[in-house]
Design a protein around this motif. Structure first.
Motif, short mmCIF file in Angstrom:
data_model
loop_
_atom_site.label_atom_id
_atom_site.label_comp_id
_atom_site.label_asym_id
_atom_site.label_seq_id
_atom_site.Cartn_x
_atom_site.Cartn_y
_atom_site.Cartn_z
N ALA A 156 0.82 -1.21 0.00
CA ALA A 156 0.00 0.00 0.00
C ALA A 156 0.85 1.26 0.00
O ALA A 156 0.33 2.37 0.15
N ASP A 159 3.57 5.38 2.88
CA ASP A 159 2.73 5.89 3.98
C ASP A 159 2.17 4.75 4.82
O ASP A 159 2.02 4.89 6.04
N ALA A 160 1.85 3.65 4.18
CA ALA A 160 1.33 2.50 4.91
C ALA A 160 2.40 1.87 5.80
O ALA A 160 2.11 1.47 6.93
N ASP A 184 4.90 3.51 7.08
CA ASP A 184 5.07 4.48 8.17
C ASP A 184 3.96 4.33 9.20
O ASP A 184 4.19 4.46 10.42
N GLU A 185 2.74 4.04 8.74
CA GLU A 185 1.62 3.90 9.67
C GLU A 185 1.79 2.68 10.56
O GLU A 185 1.52 2.74 11.77
N GLN A 198 -5.12 5.96 9.53
CA GLN A 198 -5.21 6.97 8.48
C GLN A 198 -5.21 6.31 7.10
O GLN A 198 -6.13 6.50 6.31
N LYS A 199 -4.19 5.54 6.82
CA LYS A 199 -4.09 4.88 5.52
C LYS A 199 -5.02 3.68 5.44
O LYS A 199 -5.59 3.37 4.40
N PHE A 200 -5.19 2.98 6.56
CA PHE A 200 -6.01 1.77 6.60
C PHE A 200 -7.34 2.05 7.29
O PHE A 200 -7.45 2.96 8.12
#
Length: 343
Positions: A162, A165-166, A168-169, A186-188
């Protein structure tokens, strides 16, 4: 003389991997250009022992390049791949934008390299979804031997699929849990740290997600339209490498030992299958490797002519960057494109 290669999306996870693999494999390139959006212009990225400065996509004259490895997302590819192809540069696209276009070959070199010749219609070749790529590498030699009727697959897909950013999340959520900070997805759609999410991409009307539909449609296009496939795709708290639990039903008898022997000889496959603790491959061990690893091969006694197995591969490499570079190698090795410098 070598080829001139542009890598679009060079600052992303897959783009950086493409540059690394081009250098690792000694691709015959006289020039490699790193390309991204205007906001990334001037950013430095690595290509072997060299450092490249990123150029903005809008400023590149693609008529001067032979091959474009595109990893900038579907919307960018929809807009730019036809323009780049029309300029005489062959696009190998990593997004889902062109995979089901009947005029665009969808290629996994170990499986259907001969289909690459169809690229001339649009000068575009599509890379499959990362979860599909590793699956068909393992299915192809078994299909040739015993003819696959039906596949049931559950995926365990890393967050790198993903994007950055994913990743990092997952990192930030994991840290937040250890220090008792609040965790906000946030991303998920839900928390990913220490959790599983049985949704990848959007839901479709029939209740399947688009990721699950992709696996079905792409496997049919790459391998055989007669194969029936159903998938459940799950995001797991792993940084890199996708895993798959796969159940296969064949038309003809095939034993686990025979499958093991066939897969050991198959291109791109590496069998690690000892019936003992640790005698299998996990995502951690597959990360950074080129092979599609196959473990836990066993006969399924609930159906006639059935096998079950565990398949693991680095999704950033075989699922994306490596597969794209391998396609470029097929074009070169088969003489399907001439280098611009020689022309």
């Amino acid at each position: 003389m070598g080829y001139k290669v542009a890598v679009v999306g060079a600052t992303g996870n897959v783009g950086r991997e493409m540059l690394e693999i081009l250098a690792e494999r000694g691709f015959p390139a006289d020039e490699v250009l790193a390309v991204a959006s205007r906001r990334s212009q001037g950013t430095e990225v690595s290509y072997g022992d060299k450092t490249l400065k990123v150029k903005a996509l809008e400023t590149v004259d693609f008529s001067q390049y032979d091959i474009c490895l595109m990893s900038a997302g579907g919307a960018i590819s929809k807009e730019w791949s036809p323009k780049i192809g029309a300029a005489g540069c062959v696009v190998i696209d990593n997004s889902s934008a062109w995979r089901m276009d009947p005029d665009v070959p969808l290629i996994v070199p170990e499986v259907n390299a001969d289909a690459v010749a169809g690229f001339a219609k649009k000068n575009i070749i599509a890379n499959p979804n990362c979860s599909t790529a590793q699956l068909v590498v393992a299915l192809k030699p078994l299909h040739e031997r015993a003819t696959i009727k039906r596949v049931v697959v559950a995926t365990y897909q890393s967050v790198s699929g993903a994007g950055k950013d994913a990743m990092d999340e997952l990192f930030s959520q994991t840290r937040a849990i250890f220090v008792n900070d609040p965790v906000e997805p946030q991303k998920f759609p839900k928390r990913i740290a220490f959790n599983l999410i049985p949704q990848i991409d959007v839901f479709m009307e029939d209740g399947f997600t688009k990721e699950e539909w992709k696996m079905t449609a792409e496997t049919k296009k790459i391998l055989d339209p007669k194969i029936k496939l159903t998938a459940t795709c799950v995001r797991v708290p792993v940084f890199v490498s996708h895993s798959e639990a796969v159940n296969i039903e064949f038309e003809n008898p095939i034993s686990a030992d025979e499958a093991r022997s066939i897969l050991r000889e198959a291109p791109g496959c590496l069998v690690v299958d000892k019936h003992e603790p640790g005698g299998y491959v996990t995502p951690y061990e597959a990360t950074g490797e080129d092979a599609t690893y196959i473990s836990r091969i066993r006969e399924d006694i609930t159906v006639e002519n059935g096998l079950s197995m565990w398949i693991v591969a680095d999704n950033l490499r075989k699922g994306a960057a490596l597969n794209a570079v391998q396609i470029a190698e097929v074009l070169v090795n088969r003489g399907l494109i001439g280098d611009r410098a020689a022309a």
